[in-house]
Design a protein around this motif. Structure first.
Motif, PDB file in Angstrom:
ATOM      1  N   GLY A 223      38.035  37.142  41.531  1.00 37.16           N
ATOM      2  CA  GLY A 223      38.688  35.801  41.925  1.00 37.16           C
ATOM      3  C   GLY A 223      38.635  34.788  40.532  1.00 37.16           C
ATOM      4  O   GLY A 223      38.365  35.387  39.465  1.00 37.16           O
ATOM      5  N   ALA A 224      39.185  33.655  40.720  1.00 34.21           N
ATOM      6  CA  ALA A 224      39.002  32.641  39.755  1.00 34.21           C
ATOM      7  C   ALA A 224      37.288  32.426  39.006  1.00 34.21           C
ATOM      8  O   ALA A 224      37.596  32.305  37.826  1.00 34.21           O
ATOM      9  CB  ALA A 224      39.542  31.221  40.318  1.00 34.21           C
ATOM     10  N   TYR A 225      36.661  32.391  39.937  1.00 28.66           N
ATOM     11  CA  TYR A 225      35.173  32.461  39.365  1.00 28.66           C
ATOM     12  C   TYR A 225      34.875  33.434  38.290  1.00 28.66           C
ATOM     13  O   TYR A 225      34.254  33.013  37.226  1.00 28.66           O
ATOM     14  CB  TYR A 225      34.185  32.247  40.643  1.00 28.66           C
ATOM     15  N   GLY A 226      34.939  34.637  38.662  1.00 23.92           N
ATOM     16  CA  GLY A 226      34.854  35.710  37.741  1.00 23.92           C
ATOM     17  C   GLY A 226      35.502  35.662  36.329  1.00 23.92           C
ATOM     18  O   GLY A 226      34.936  35.836  35.286  1.00 23.92           O
ATOM     19  N   SER A 227      36.763  35.373  36.386  1.00 19.31           N
ATOM     20  CA  SER A 227      37.782  35.297  35.521  1.00 19.31           C
ATOM     21  C   SER A 227      37.214  34.023  34.421  1.00 19.31           C
ATOM     22  O   SER A 227      36.936  34.354  33.288  1.00 19.31           O
ATOM     23  CB  SER A 227      38.981  35.079  35.956  1.00 19.31           C
ATOM     24  N   LEU A 228      36.894  32.812  35.124  1.00 18.78           N
ATOM     25  CA  LEU A 228      36.398  31.842  34.216  1.00 18.78           C
ATOM     26  C   LEU A 228      35.065  31.778  33.603  1.00 18.78           C
ATOM     27  O   LEU A 228      34.794  31.625  32.578  1.00 18.78           O
ATOM     28  CB  LEU A 228      36.696  30.380  35.125  1.00 18.78           C
ATOM     29  N   PHE A 229      34.263  32.670  34.553  1.00 15.40           N
ATOM     30  CA  PHE A 229      32.777  32.807  33.982  1.00 15.40           C
ATOM     31  C   PHE A 229      32.865  33.608  32.758  1.00 15.40           C
ATOM     32  O   PHE A 229      32.347  33.355  31.804  1.00 15.40           O
ATOM     33  CB  PHE A 229      32.081  33.550  35.191  1.00 15.40           C
ATOM     34  N   TYR A 230      33.556  34.627  32.948  1.00 17.58           N
ATOM     35  CA  TYR A 230      33.533  35.790  31.724  1.00 17.58           C
ATOM     36  C   TYR A 230      34.391  35.034  30.523  1.00 17.58           C
ATOM     37  O   TYR A 230      34.051  35.414  29.417  1.00 17.58           O
ATOM     38  CB  TYR A 230      34.111  37.082  32.163  1.00 17.58           C
TER      39      TYR A 230
END
Length: 291
Positions: A223-230
């Motif tokens: 999701g958006a969290y995984g993309s933005l985290f990495y």
């Protein structure tokens, strides 16, 4: 800062203009090769990784020669106060561009959490496009299409990395004061400590990535969290590697006897960049791991 002088004692020129150089063209060709290789790589072309590697190797060779020329010009006493001011403004604008780069990602994080997530959870969007969507952060997408994952909290690896970077900022400041006092040995010691702390940070972050991927099921497509985290932590890690490499070059220059108490902008420019990396991490630590 006093103007530099040549080895013969002559005053540096009003503004040194280097001779025509092929370095910019060569660097452009190398970057073009890297981009073409990357485009082919994402399309599963077999030789693409080798093309990217060849482009990066070519870029490294070009930068080695380019920066070597700049160092020889500086050590040859060709850089006056006006050239020094140009370097300072150039580094300042470069760091400003990096500020804008990270501002875009922090802005994406804020917009996704505070604007998009509540907006997609209203009754109209739930019925039309996003059934069973929950306005929580992070979320699992519409109807739970994203595989379940866990978030990365601040304890303990991110907190350890925060301590490492803050300590590295302190050791670099001590090295800066040492070079201004013309204490070359002390400068080299504290500069080496800064570099070691930087690479330890990268090692801890790599371990954190392995833990997140294997144990938390947190991936780039989470999701958006995984993309933005990495994207945020990964680009910051890349900047730490770049900053530590810059400081490593400065360390070798210090060991070779370069720089004086009055003329050491190469050191200062790398130090500015490192402190910028420290500040960005503090933002990441708060807004990615805590909030």
């Amino acid at each position: 800062m006093s103007a530099s002088h040549s080895a013969t004692g002559n005053k540096a020129p009003y503004y040194y203009v280097p001779a025509d150089s092929a370095h910019p063209v060569r660097a452009s060709v190398a970057l073009l090769i890297v981009l073409i290789g990357a485009a082919l790589w994402v399309n599963s072309i077999s030789f693409a990784p080798w093309l990217v590697g060849a482009g990066l190797l070519m870029l490294f060779v070009v930068l080695w020669g380019w920066f070597g020329d700049a160092i020889r010009e500086s050590e040859g006493g060709l850089n006056s106060q006006r050239v020094d001011h140009s370097y300072r403004w150039s580094m300042a604008w470069f760091i400003f561009s990096e500020v804008m780069f990270f501002a875009a990602f922090f802005g994406s994080l804020w917009y996704t959490r505070e604007i998009t997530t509540p907006w997609l959870a209203n009754i109209d969007h739930q019925n039309m496009l996003w059934p069973n969507f929950s306005a929580t952060w992070p979320n699992m997408g519409p109807a739970g299409v994203v595989e379940a994952f866990q978030t990365v909290g601040p304890f303990w690896l991110p907190t350890i990395n925060t301590a490492l970077l803050l300590t590295s900022g302190l050791t670099l400041t001590i090295a800066h004061h040492a070079i201004r006092a013309n204490h070359r040995g002390k400068t080299a010691f504290w500069l080496a400590a800064t570099i070691i702390l930087g690479f330890i940070f990268v090692g801890v972050q790599a371990y954190e990535y392995m833990h997140a991927y294997a144990d938390l099921n947190l991936r780039f497509d989470s999701g958006a969290y995984g993309s933005l985290f990495y994207m945020l932590t990964g680009f910051h890690g890349f900047h730490v590697i770049l900053g530590a490499t810059m400081l490593l070059v400065i360390f070798f220059r210090v060991m070779k006897g370069h720089f004086t108490a009055d003329q050491h902008f190469g050191f200062e420019g790398a130090a500015w960049y490192w402190h910028f990396v420290d500040v960005v991490w503090l933002g990441l630590y708060l807004f990615v791991y805590w909030f």
